[in-house]
Design a protein around this motif. Structure first.
Motif, PDB file in Angstrom:
ATOM      1  N   SER A  44       0.661  -1.110  -0.083  1.00  0.00           N
ATOM      2  CA  SER A  44       0.020   0.038  -0.018  1.00  0.00           C
ATOM      3  C   SER A  44       0.866   1.264  -0.021  1.00  0.00           C
ATOM      4  N   LYS A  45       0.353   2.316  -0.677  1.00  0.00           N
ATOM      5  CA  LYS A  45       1.095   3.619  -0.772  1.00  0.00           C
ATOM      6  C   LYS A  45       1.185   4.133   0.575  1.00  0.00           C
ATOM      7  N   ARG A  46       0.311   3.937   1.438  1.00  0.00           N
ATOM      8  CA  ARG A  46      -0.169   4.387   2.788  1.00  0.00           C
ATOM      9  C   ARG A  46       1.087   4.037   3.451  1.00  0.00           C
ATOM     10  N   ALA A  47       1.608   2.722   3.283  1.00  0.00           N
ATOM     11  CA  ALA A  47       2.545   2.087   4.206  1.00  0.00           C
ATOM     12  C   ALA A  47       3.869   2.850   3.839  1.00  0.00           C
ATOM     13  N   VAL A  48       4.005   3.005   2.686  1.00  0.00           N
ATOM     14  CA  VAL A  48       5.209   3.773   2.115  1.00  0.00           C
ATOM     15  C   VAL A  48       5.285   5.158   3.033  1.00  0.00           C
ATOM     16  N   TRP A  80       7.640   3.102  -3.901  1.00  0.00           N
ATOM     17  CA  TRP A  80       6.376   2.328  -3.903  1.00  0.00           C
ATOM     18  C   TRP A  80       6.280   1.595  -5.421  1.00  0.00           C
ATOM     19  N   ASN A  81       6.558   2.021  -6.527  1.00  0.00           N
ATOM     20  CA  ASN A  81       6.672   1.548  -7.663  1.00  0.00           C
ATOM     21  C   ASN A  81       7.582   0.540  -7.932  1.00  0.00           C
ATOM     22  N   ARG A  82       8.646   0.753  -7.756  1.00  0.00           N
ATOM     23  CA  ARG A  82       9.933  -0.294  -7.667  1.00  0.00           C
ATOM     24  C   ARG A  82       9.552  -1.386  -6.752  1.00  0.00           C
ATOM     25  N   MET A  83       9.333  -1.155  -5.373  1.00  0.00           N
ATOM     26  CA  MET A  83       9.148  -2.307  -4.701  1.00  0.00           C
ATOM     27  C   MET A  83       8.066  -3.241  -5.130  1.00  0.00           C
ATOM     28  N   SER A  84       6.859  -2.574  -5.586  1.00  0.00           N
ATOM     29  CA  SER A  84       5.355  -3.411  -5.945  1.00  0.00           C
ATOM     30  C   SER A  84       5.759  -4.125  -7.040  1.00  0.00           C
ATOM     31  N   SER A  85       6.803  -3.527  -8.189  1.00  0.00           N
ATOM     32  CA  SER A  85       7.000  -4.376  -9.317  1.00  0.00           C
ATOM     33  C   SER A  85       8.175  -5.449  -9.087  1.00  0.00           C
ATOM     34  N   GLY A  86       8.855  -5.294  -7.851  1.00  0.00           N
ATOM     35  CA  GLY A  86      10.027  -6.464  -7.805  1.00  0.00           C
ATOM     36  C   GLY A  86      11.255  -5.828  -8.188  1.00  0.00           C
ATOM     37  N   SER A  87      11.349  -4.637  -8.656  1.00  0.00           N
ATOM     38  CA  SER A  87      12.509  -4.069  -9.280  1.00  0.00           C
ATOM     39  C   SER A  87      13.102  -3.274  -8.298  1.00  0.00           C
ATOM     40  N   TYR A  88      13.050  -3.370  -7.083  1.00  0.00           N
ATOM     41  CA  TYR A  88      13.960  -2.691  -6.228  1.00  0.00           C
ATOM     42  C   TYR A  88      15.124  -3.014  -5.930  1.00  0.00           C
ATOM     43  N   PHE A  89      16.265  -2.269  -6.226  1.00  0.00           N
ATOM     44  CA  PHE A  89      17.615  -2.970  -5.988  1.00  0.00           C
ATOM     45  C   PHE A  89      18.342  -1.815  -5.016  1.00  0.00           C
ATOM     46  N   LEU A  90      18.830  -2.324  -4.047  1.00  0.00           N
ATOM     47  CA  LEU A  90      19.329  -1.400  -3.074  1.00  0.00           C
ATOM     48  C   LEU A  90      20.809  -0.720  -3.426  1.00  0.00           C
ATOM     49  N   LYS A  91      21.224   0.164  -2.957  1.00  0.00           N
ATOM     50  CA  LYS A  91      22.805   0.870  -3.011  1.00  0.00           C
ATOM     51  C   LYS A  91      23.499  -0.033  -1.874  1.00  0.00           C
ATOM     52  N   PRO A  92      24.767   0.127  -2.044  1.00  0.00           N
ATOM     53  CA  PRO A  92      25.569  -0.468  -0.952  1.00  0.00           C
ATOM     54  C   PRO A  92      25.351   0.070   0.428  1.00  0.00           C
ATOM     55  N   VAL A  93      25.693  -0.374   1.515  1.00  0.00           N
ATOM     56  CA  VAL A  93      25.532   0.287   2.747  1.00  0.00           C
ATOM     57  C   VAL A  93      26.663   0.865   3.332  1.00  0.00           C
ATOM     58  N   LYS A  94      26.641   2.043   3.606  1.00  0.00           N
ATOM     59  CA  LYS A  94      27.898   2.650   4.072  1.00  0.00           C
ATOM     60  C   LYS A  94      28.368   2.243   5.586  1.00  0.00           C
TER      61      LYS A  94
END
Length: 414
Positions: free
Chosen positions: A10-14, A50-64
């Protein structure tokens, strides 16, 4: 037209996740984007997550990776995700935490809603009066050594949401970017500093330790705060047996007891006469040991009680020295109070719950640093006695100015 996505988030969760991340403050990650920068295009940025998470295309950046000093020497690596990765992790946490939270036991206190370190200390204090022995244990590098394969099995047990499983897997294997820019892959552990890491660490230890204790050692009460724990035993023999069993248990799951910090302690007081080498242990910034106390009839006796630990006192003094008050001569006393009161109040809130007189010396140290500031700022008050007198008279007049003055630790007026 309604957008259809493989995952129903849900967009509300974001939006809620963003609000929580903002409230937690925190610094920027490898992309150097702060919360303020993120907010410049807030709706657009939240929509993208929201868009990337919902479509499965969310890739994260390295962690500092940031090395922070530990109280007892050495450093601990903290992993700081970017703002958008923190928001994405918070989204997953909002969905996943309620699935496991109801299963966790009452005596797991770390990083849980409506649970605190003070509650863990309170219950430990009472149990030390009832049972003679404590096994205090520490897990070596918990956040670095959690096995991903075992943890993911546990996660799958508690959610059917494919996207939660997918993203937790990705977060666990997030690359670490060191301070010199080197990229390091991760094969175990859950980065300390990640939003979802505490829930995952609690889930892992729920099965490895909490559930094991409840099922196999029903008569031994315990309390755990993240990787710090205590168990209360009736005899030395029982405590030694439990330590052996826990060593084996942790090793089965790829963890190790830190034997340098794991100890068996006798809770000595006036009623317990035995002589044993270990009669003190540290837990959550407090030292438990035999201390003088007074009963309701005014009679003095020795009780086994917690008070702020020497290590914690040392750390506070070090931080206060780091404020370099004597160099802040461009500020007035109200400015200084506004700059540091929150921190001082935090220490008072945490460390004066039990045996508060042990905290007085640390608070007087802050007064000593304020006297140095007075001597540097005002030529007429260069002498210590004059500076003390001036600060003391302000303390008497404006005792609400500093948190510790309000608490009763006033500078002396000459």
């Amino acid at each position: 037209m309604q957008e259809t996505k493989p995952f129903n988030i849900s967009k509300r969760a974001v939006m809620m996740a963003y609000e929580k991340v903002k409230a937690n403050k925190g610094t920027y990650g490898v992309d150097e984007q702060s919360i303020e920068d993120f907010e410049k295009k807030l709706n657009n940025n939240l929509y993208k997550i929201w868009n990337r998470m919902s479509s499965g295309s969310y890739f994260l950046k390295p962690v500092k990776a940031v090395a922070i000093p530990k109280k007892n020497g050495g450093t601990r690596i903290l992993g700081i995700p970017t703002v958008e990765d923190r928001i994405a992790q918070m989204v997953a946490k909002l969905y996943f935490e309620p699935q496991v939270e109801t299963m966790f036991y009452d005596d797991s206190y770390g990083y849980r809603p409506n649970k605190s370190a003070i509650q863990a200390l309170e219950v430990t204090r009472k149990r030390c009066w009832r049972k003679d022995w404590v096994l205090e244990f520490d897990i070596k590098g918990l956040f670095d050594n959690i096995r991903h394969d075992i943890l993911m099995e546990m996660v799958r047990k508690h959610t059917n949401e494919e996207w939660i499983i997918l993203y937790i897997q990705r977060w666990l294997t997030a690359l670490f970017q060191m301070e010199d820019g080197t990229i390091i892959p991760r094969t175990s552990g859950t980065p300390q500093g990640g939003v979802i890491s505490p829930v995952l660490a609690n889930l892992f230890l729920h099965y490895v330790f909490d559930d094991f204790m409840v099922k196999k050692f029903k008569t031994i009460p315990w309390a755990r705060y993240a990787d710090d724990g205590v168990a209360h035993c009736v005899s030395l023999k029982q405590a030694e047996y439990l330590q052996r069993r826990l060593q084996e248990r942790f090793e089965q799951y790829g963890l190790q007891l830190n034997l340098e910090k794991t100890r068996i302690v006798y809770c000595k007081d006036d009623d317990r006469k035995g002589n044993y080498p270990n009669i003190t242990f540290d837990f959550l910034g407090y030292t438990f040991k035999p201390r003088g106390a007074k009963n309701k009839y005014g009679k003095y006796f020795t009780n086994f009680l917690p008070a702020i630990a020497e290590k914690a006192k040392k750390a506070i003094r070090k931080e206060v020295r780091g404020w370099k008050l004597q160099l802040k001569v461009d500020k007035d006393l109200w400015d200084i109070a506004n700059m540091f009161n929150k921190r001082i109040q935090g220490w008072i809130n945490y460390y004066t719950h039990f045996y508060k007189s042990e905290m007085y010396g640390v608070l007087r140290y802050i007064n000593g640093c304020l006297v140095k500031w007075v001597r540097k700022k005002y030529k007429k008050r260069k002498h210590r006695r004059k500076a003390e007198y001036w600060l003391g008279s302000i303390g008497l007049r404006d005792r609400n100015m500093f948190a510790h003055w309000k608490f009763g630790i006033l500078p002396t007026a000459g």
